[in-house]
Write a protein that holds these residues in place. Structure first.
Motif, PDB file in Angstrom:
ATOM      1  N   GLU A  33     -24.129  10.802 -37.837  1.00  0.00           N
ATOM      2  CA  GLU A  33     -23.095   9.837 -37.811  1.00  0.00           C
ATOM      3  C   GLU A  33     -23.287   8.599 -36.771  1.00  0.00           C
ATOM      4  O   GLU A  33     -24.189   9.117 -35.877  1.00  0.00           O
ATOM      5  N   THR A  46     -26.036  14.456 -52.703  1.00  0.00           N
ATOM      6  CA  THR A  46     -25.118  14.830 -51.760  1.00  0.00           C
ATOM      7  C   THR A  46     -23.949  15.375 -52.275  1.00  0.00           C
ATOM      8  O   THR A  46     -23.444  16.177 -51.914  1.00  0.00           O
ATOM      9  N   ALA A 104     -20.438   8.523 -41.317  1.00  0.00           N
ATOM     10  CA  ALA A 104     -21.579   9.198 -41.645  1.00  0.00           C
ATOM     11  C   ALA A 104     -22.871   8.349 -41.920  1.00  0.00           C
ATOM     12  O   ALA A 104     -22.571   7.254 -42.717  1.00  0.00           O
ATOM     13  N   CYS A 105     -23.805   8.908 -41.690  1.00  0.00           N
ATOM     14  CA  CYS A 105     -25.039   8.513 -42.179  1.00  0.00           C
ATOM     15  C   CYS A 105     -26.109   9.386 -42.406  1.00  0.00           C
ATOM     16  O   CYS A 105     -25.908  10.561 -42.358  1.00  0.00           O
ATOM     17  N   VAL A 106     -27.269   8.894 -43.110  1.00  0.00           N
ATOM     18  CA  VAL A 106     -28.364   9.947 -43.491  1.00  0.00           C
ATOM     19  C   VAL A 106     -29.632   9.291 -42.702  1.00  0.00           C
ATOM     20  O   VAL A 106     -29.800   7.920 -42.637  1.00  0.00           O
ATOM     21  N   TYR A 125     -22.037  11.168 -55.385  1.00  0.00           N
ATOM     22  CA  TYR A 125     -23.367  10.941 -56.053  1.00  0.00           C
ATOM     23  C   TYR A 125     -23.716  11.104 -57.352  1.00  0.00           C
ATOM     24  O   TYR A 125     -23.121  12.185 -57.824  1.00  0.00           O
ATOM     25  N   HIS A 147     -34.846  11.737 -53.629  1.00  0.00           N
ATOM     26  CA  HIS A 147     -33.443  12.009 -53.124  1.00  0.00           C
ATOM     27  C   HIS A 147     -32.842  13.245 -53.558  1.00  0.00           C
ATOM     28  O   HIS A 147     -32.809  13.510 -54.866  1.00  0.00           O
ATOM     29  N   PHE A 159     -24.238   7.034 -45.408  1.00  0.00           N
ATOM     30  CA  PHE A 159     -24.122   8.119 -46.249  1.00  0.00           C
ATOM     31  C   PHE A 159     -23.285   7.803 -47.539  1.00  0.00           C
ATOM     32  O   PHE A 159     -22.271   7.200 -47.447  1.00  0.00           O
ATOM     33  N   LYS A 180     -28.419  14.511 -42.147  1.00  0.00           N
ATOM     34  CA  LYS A 180     -26.959  13.865 -41.917  1.00  0.00           C
ATOM     35  C   LYS A 180     -26.624  13.634 -40.656  1.00  0.00           C
ATOM     36  O   LYS A 180     -26.837  14.850 -40.094  1.00  0.00           O
TER      37      LYS A 180
END
Length: 243
Positions: free
Chosen positions: A18, A230, A28-30, A107, A227, A103, A16
């Motif tokens: 950003e 989160t 935020a990103c993954v 989830y 996956h 992100f 994780k």
């Protein structure tokens, strides 16, 4: 973050971070990349994006028919390439490709590619109907499944979906005709399905239903979950109405 992945699946890591540039700066990103020796990276990236594009087309058709009063969307990843200077632990991955995407929050896993499904709350039942719809809308060629994603007030954002096809054209998670049959062996139509939608003649079970994502060639019930949640929120309040 890349030196300390916060999650891992059967054959890839998830970190994780950003975005530091572009329209998503600060968000935020993954980042997802493959463990050594688990898959043919070059072909998997191509097939993964191909599956995402097909999923997007199916979801677009679903939304256009206004089955419910909320939107379904697909988180489309980008293929990025590692550069030098990302940390000692992963210093050897320079030049390798990764999947990069926003992100998601809230989830929830809705169904899998072996026929498992969560039917406890409205969104999972909608997702089961979407999977059934994908078979009908494609005249029996595909099933969109392994549906999971972020649940929001007016929509759900899917990530890492699987396409099951008659010719196994979507990579290692495409379980082919046996996967399609296995989906319908465990599918019970709900209030979001239409009685006129097609079903396959063969509805026998070839894979043991399980929540994890299975890989072709590993045998029925092989868990290769890509996956890791989160955030789980199985009781997120959503009210639906038919249009």
């Amino acid at each position: 973050a890349l030196s300390h992945p916060f999650a891992e699946g059967g054959f890839r890591w998830v970190a994780k971070g950003e975005y530091t540039a572009g329209q998503r700066t600060g968000q935020a990103c993954v980042c997802k990349w493959f463990k050594t020796g688990h898959v043919d990276e070059a072909s998997f990236f191509d097939l993964d994006i191909k599956a995402m594009d097909k999923a997007h087309d199916i979801v677009k058709e679903w939304n256009s028919r206004r089955m419910i009063n909320k939107l379904v969307m697909v988180n489309i990843p980008e293929v990025w390439t590692f550069k030098n200077g990302i940390g000692e632990l992963h210093s050897g991955v320079s030049g390798k490709k990764v999947l990069q995407e926003p992100f998601i929050l809230n989830y929830q896993k809705f169904n899998s590619n072996t026929g498992w499904a969560d039917n406890e709350t409205p969104w999972p039942r909608v997702m089961q109907a979407l999977s059934h719809f994908s078979y009908h809308a494609s005249s029996g060629a595909f099933v969109l499944c392994d549906l999971q994603g972020g649940v929001y007030a007016d929509s759900v954002v899917l990530t890492d979906p699987v396409i099951l096809s008659r010719t196994k054209m979507y990579g290692v998670t495409d379980l082919g005709p046996l996967g399609i049959s296995s989906f319908f062996s465990n599918h019970v139509c709900n209030e979001f399905c239409k009685p006129t939608w097609m079903k396959p003649v063969d509805q026998r079970r070839y894979f043991r239903p399980q929540a994890g994502t299975s890989m072709a060639g590993g045998g029925g019930g092989t868990n290769a979950n890509q996956h890791v949640p989160t955030l789980r929120n199985r009781h997120y309040a959503i009210g639906f109405r038919h249009l």
